[in-house]
Scaffold this motif. Structure first.
Motif, PDB file in Angstrom:
ATOM      1  N   ALA A   1       0.840  -1.200   0.000  1.00 32.34           N
ATOM      2  CA  ALA A   1       0.000   0.000   0.000  1.00 32.34           C
ATOM      3  C   ALA A   1       0.875   1.251   0.000  1.00 32.34           C
ATOM      4  CB  ALA A   1      -0.920  -0.014   1.219  1.00 32.34           C
ATOM      5  N   ALA A   2       0.217   2.398  -0.183  1.00 30.62           N
ATOM      6  CA  ALA A   2       0.943   3.665  -0.212  1.00 30.62           C
ATOM      7  C   ALA A   2       1.677   3.892   1.108  1.00 30.62           C
ATOM      8  CB  ALA A   2      -0.032   4.801  -0.471  1.00 30.62           C
ATOM      9  N   LYS A   3       2.851   4.478   0.999  1.00 32.99           N
ATOM     10  CA  LYS A   3       3.665   4.726   2.184  1.00 32.99           C
ATOM     11  C   LYS A   3       3.280   6.065   2.798  1.00 32.99           C
ATOM     12  CE  LYS A   3       7.490   2.189   0.070  1.00 32.99           C
ATOM     13  NZ  LYS A   3       6.860   1.999  -1.228  1.00 32.99           N
ATOM     14  N   THR A   4       3.512   6.192   4.110  1.00 33.80           N
ATOM     15  CA  THR A   4       3.212   7.409   4.842  1.00 33.80           C
ATOM     16  C   THR A   4       4.514   8.149   5.111  1.00 33.80           C
ATOM     17  OG1 THR A   4       1.377   6.266   5.906  1.00 33.80           O
ATOM     18  CG2 THR A   4       2.081   8.346   6.867  1.00 33.80           C
ATOM     19  N   LEU A   5       4.546   9.445   4.793  1.00 35.53           N
ATOM     20  CA  LEU A   5       5.754  10.245   4.980  1.00 35.53           C
ATOM     21  C   LEU A   5       5.795  10.851   6.375  1.00 35.53           C
ATOM     22  CD1 LEU A   5       5.769  12.150   1.559  1.00 35.53           C
ATOM     23  CD2 LEU A   5       7.150  10.175   2.203  1.00 35.53           C
ATOM     24  N   HIS A   6       6.952  10.781   7.005  1.00 37.56           N
ATOM     25  CA  HIS A   6       7.159  11.397   8.324  1.00 37.56           C
ATOM     26  C   HIS A   6       8.478  12.152   8.279  1.00 37.56           C
ATOM     27  CE1 HIS A   6       3.985   9.506  10.863  1.00 37.56           C
ATOM     28  NE2 HIS A   6       3.992   8.649   9.868  1.00 37.56           N
ATOM     29  N   PRO A   7       8.446  13.469   8.393  1.00 34.74           N
ATOM     30  CA  PRO A   7       9.695  14.236   8.346  1.00 34.74           C
ATOM     31  C   PRO A   7      10.403  14.285   9.694  1.00 34.74           C
ATOM     32  CG  PRO A   7       7.826  15.722   8.485  1.00 34.74           C
ATOM     33  CD  PRO A   7       7.257  14.333   8.416  1.00 34.74           C
ATOM     34  N   ASP A   8      11.718  14.400   9.625  1.00 34.40           N
ATOM     35  CA  ASP A   8      12.554  14.757  10.774  1.00 34.40           C
ATOM     36  C   ASP A   8      12.393  13.823  11.971  1.00 34.40           C
ATOM     37  OD1 ASP A   8      14.550  16.433  11.801  1.00 34.40           O
ATOM     38  OD2 ASP A   8      13.089  17.550  12.977  1.00 34.40           O
ATOM     39  N   ARG A   9      12.631  12.540  11.777  1.00 34.97           N
ATOM     40  CA  ARG A   9      12.625  11.583  12.883  1.00 34.97           C
ATOM     41  C   ARG A   9      14.049  11.335  13.366  1.00 34.97           C
ATOM     42  NH1 ARG A   9       8.205   8.062  14.019  1.00 34.97           N
ATOM     43  NH2 ARG A   9       6.387   9.389  13.785  1.00 34.97           N
ATOM     44  N   PRO A  10      14.262  11.236  14.685  1.00 34.50           N
ATOM     45  CA  PRO A  10      15.595  10.877  15.176  1.00 34.50           C
ATOM     46  C   PRO A  10      15.914   9.433  14.806  1.00 34.50           C
ATOM     47  CG  PRO A  10      14.013  10.967  16.987  1.00 34.50           C
ATOM     48  CD  PRO A  10      13.299  11.459  15.778  1.00 34.50           C
TER      49      PRO A  10
ATOM     50  N   GLY B   1       9.778  -2.849  18.712  1.00 34.33           N
ATOM     51  CA  GLY B   1       9.778  -2.556  17.290  1.00 34.33           C
ATOM     52  C   GLY B   1       8.374  -2.341  16.745  1.00 34.33           C
ATOM     53  N   GLY B   2       8.224  -1.303  15.934  1.00 35.56           N
ATOM     54  CA  GLY B   2       6.940  -1.011  15.302  1.00 35.56           C
ATOM     55  C   GLY B   2       7.026  -1.162  13.795  1.00 35.56           C
ATOM     56  N   GLU B   3       6.627  -0.129  13.068  1.00 33.20           N
ATOM     57  CA  GLU B   3       6.603  -0.199  11.615  1.00 33.20           C
ATOM     58  C   GLU B   3       8.006  -0.095  11.019  1.00 33.20           C
ATOM     59  OE1 GLU B   3       5.062   2.032  13.524  1.00 33.20           O
ATOM     60  OE2 GLU B   3       3.046   2.524  12.792  1.00 33.20           O
ATOM     61  N   ARG B   4       8.184  -0.730   9.882  1.00 29.04           N
ATOM     62  CA  ARG B   4       9.410  -0.550   9.117  1.00 29.04           C
ATOM     63  C   ARG B   4       9.302   0.750   8.303  1.00 29.04           C
ATOM     64  NH1 ARG B   4       9.510  -5.943   5.839  1.00 29.04           N
ATOM     65  NH2 ARG B   4       7.268  -5.555   6.029  1.00 29.04           N
ATOM     66  N   PHE B   5      10.453   1.264   7.902  1.00 32.96           N
ATOM     67  CA  PHE B   5      10.467   2.509   7.135  1.00 32.96           C
ATOM     68  C   PHE B   5      11.688   2.531   6.221  1.00 32.96           C
ATOM     69  CE2 PHE B   5      12.804   3.343  11.070  1.00 32.96           C
ATOM     70  CZ  PHE B   5      13.984   3.877  10.589  1.00 32.96           C
ATOM     71  N   ARG B   6      11.616   3.430   5.251  1.00 35.35           N
ATOM     72  CA  ARG B   6      12.778   3.728   4.398  1.00 35.35           C
ATOM     73  C   ARG B   6      13.144   5.199   4.595  1.00 35.35           C
ATOM     74  NH1 ARG B   6      15.507   1.590   0.265  1.00 35.35           N
ATOM     75  NH2 ARG B   6      14.038  -0.139   0.052  1.00 35.35           N
ATOM     76  N   VAL B   7      14.435   5.449   4.799  1.00 36.05           N
ATOM     77  CA  VAL B   7      14.924   6.814   4.963  1.00 36.05           C
ATOM     78  C   VAL B   7      15.070   7.452   3.582  1.00 36.05           C
ATOM     79  CG1 VAL B   7      16.766   8.264   5.875  1.00 36.05           C
ATOM     80  CG2 VAL B   7      16.182   6.122   7.042  1.00 36.05           C
ATOM     81  N   THR B   8      14.490   8.625   3.407  1.00 37.62           N
ATOM     82  CA  THR B   8      14.600   9.318   2.130  1.00 37.62           C
ATOM     83  C   THR B   8      15.649  10.430   2.157  1.00 37.62           C
ATOM     84  OG1 THR B   8      12.824  10.852   2.733  1.00 37.62           O
ATOM     85  CG2 THR B   8      12.187   8.826   1.574  1.00 37.62           C
ATOM     86  N   ARG B   9      15.950  10.932   3.350  1.00 34.84           N
ATOM     87  CA  ARG B   9      16.952  11.993   3.467  1.00 34.84           C
ATOM     88  C   ARG B   9      17.431  12.049   4.899  1.00 34.84           C
ATOM     89  NH1 ARG B   9      17.088  18.023   3.855  1.00 34.84           N
ATOM     90  NH2 ARG B   9      14.948  17.961   4.589  1.00 34.84           N
ATOM     91  N   THR B  10      18.722  12.258   5.116  1.00 32.17           N
ATOM     92  CA  THR B  10      19.263  12.370   6.471  1.00 32.17           C
ATOM     93  C   THR B  10      20.035  13.679   6.621  1.00 32.17           C
ATOM     94  OG1 THR B  10      21.323  11.218   5.899  1.00 32.17           O
ATOM     95  CG2 THR B  10      19.499   9.866   6.748  1.00 32.17           C
TER      96      THR B  10
ATOM     97  N   ASP C   1      14.171  12.062   7.180  1.00 33.06           N
ATOM     98  CA  ASP C   1      12.802  12.001   6.672  1.00 33.06           C
ATOM     99  C   ASP C   1      12.560  10.548   6.265  1.00 33.06           C
ATOM    100  OD1 ASP C   1      12.790  14.740   6.991  1.00 33.06           O
ATOM    101  OD2 ASP C   1      13.279  15.128   4.892  1.00 33.06           O
ATOM    102  N   ILE C   2      11.429   9.978   6.680  1.00 30.78           N
ATOM    103  CA  ILE C   2      11.205   8.558   6.450  1.00 30.78           C
ATOM    104  C   ILE C   2       9.843   8.311   5.804  1.00 30.78           C
ATOM    105  CG2 ILE C   2      12.676   7.917   8.409  1.00 30.78           C
ATOM    106  CD1 ILE C   2      10.116   7.262   9.984  1.00 30.78           C
ATOM    107  N   GLU C   3       9.753   7.211   5.075  1.00 24.90           N
ATOM    108  CA  GLU C   3       8.496   6.695   4.543  1.00 24.90           C
ATOM    109  C   GLU C   3       8.147   5.435   5.318  1.00 24.90           C
ATOM    110  OE1 GLU C   3       8.882   7.875  -0.203  1.00 24.90           O
ATOM    111  OE2 GLU C   3       9.381   5.852   0.481  1.00 24.90           O
TER     112      GLU C   3
END
Length: 200
Positions: free
Chosen positions: A2-11, A91-100, A111-113
């Motif tokens: 399914a579509a990924k959810t964007l979350h900016p600026d996560r540690p 551990g919760g959801e997996r994510f992909r980092v788009t920018r560090t 920033d993560i998806e």
């Protein structure tokens, strides 16, 4: 997927290990940047991202994290006998980092998806041996899972993630298993790895 959810600026917390969805993580916190991160998560109820270190070390200069990781939610704090802060995270959801980016204090933020949770799939009969192996591993290595409901062992995603965290795999294998999005494919890879341990 399914579509990924964007979350900016996560540690982000680069570690020498892989955290899987539903997994348990105990950490000893002593660097100022991570004490501040824990304080931020406690204040906001937020989570931090755990990524395998590809280059560098856990302490000292900022390490290069893998692009795919797992969110960690702090579930407990305690003061250790050595005087340092200990935390327990899940551990919760997996994510992909788009920018560090790296803050002045050395904390890596990104920033993560978010990836959606895997759909529940019953373990195919040809992987029944993996269920038995996990039961034995839990008995000797993971007492916190001893009271897991029986139906958990029938869930391909849960079975695969628990085996991946308990088997003595190389970190690159752990990371590859984290990045697989088909739980049955993950079981197939684990089955193919098993003969290596049986010869030992």
């Amino acid at each position: 997927m399914a579509a990924k959810t964007l979350h900016p600026d996560r540690p982000l917390f680069p570690l020498g290990t892989v955290l899987y969805p539903g997994g348990q993580l105990s950490l000893r916190i002593f660097e100022r940047r991570y004490l501040d991160m824990v304080r931020e998560c406690a204040r906001t109820g937020g989570s931090f991202g755990v990524c395998l270190i590809l280059q560098g070390q856990e302490a000292g200069a900022p390490a290069l994290p893998a692009a795919v990781g797992t969110l960690a939610r702090i579930v407990d704090f305690h003061n250790r006998e050595d005087g340092l802060l200990g935390i327990q995270a899940e551990g919760g959801e997996r994510f992909r980092v788009t920018r560090t980016r790296v803050r002045s204090d050395g904390l890596v933020r990104g920033d993560i998806e978010l990836w959606p949770a895997e759909s529940s799939q019953e373990v195919p009969v040809e992987f029944a041996l993996l269920q038995s192996i996990l039961e034995r591993l839990i008995e000797t290595m993971a007492p916190h899972w001893r009271n897991a409901p029986r139906h958990r062992y029938d869930d391909a995603s849960w079975l695969g993630f628990r085996l991946a965290e308990l088997l003595p795999l190389q970190t690159d294998e752990q990371q590859r298993l984290l990045e697989i999005t088909d739980p049955v494919q993950r079981l197939a890879e684990l089955r193919d790895i098993l003969p290596r341990f049986q010869r030992a």
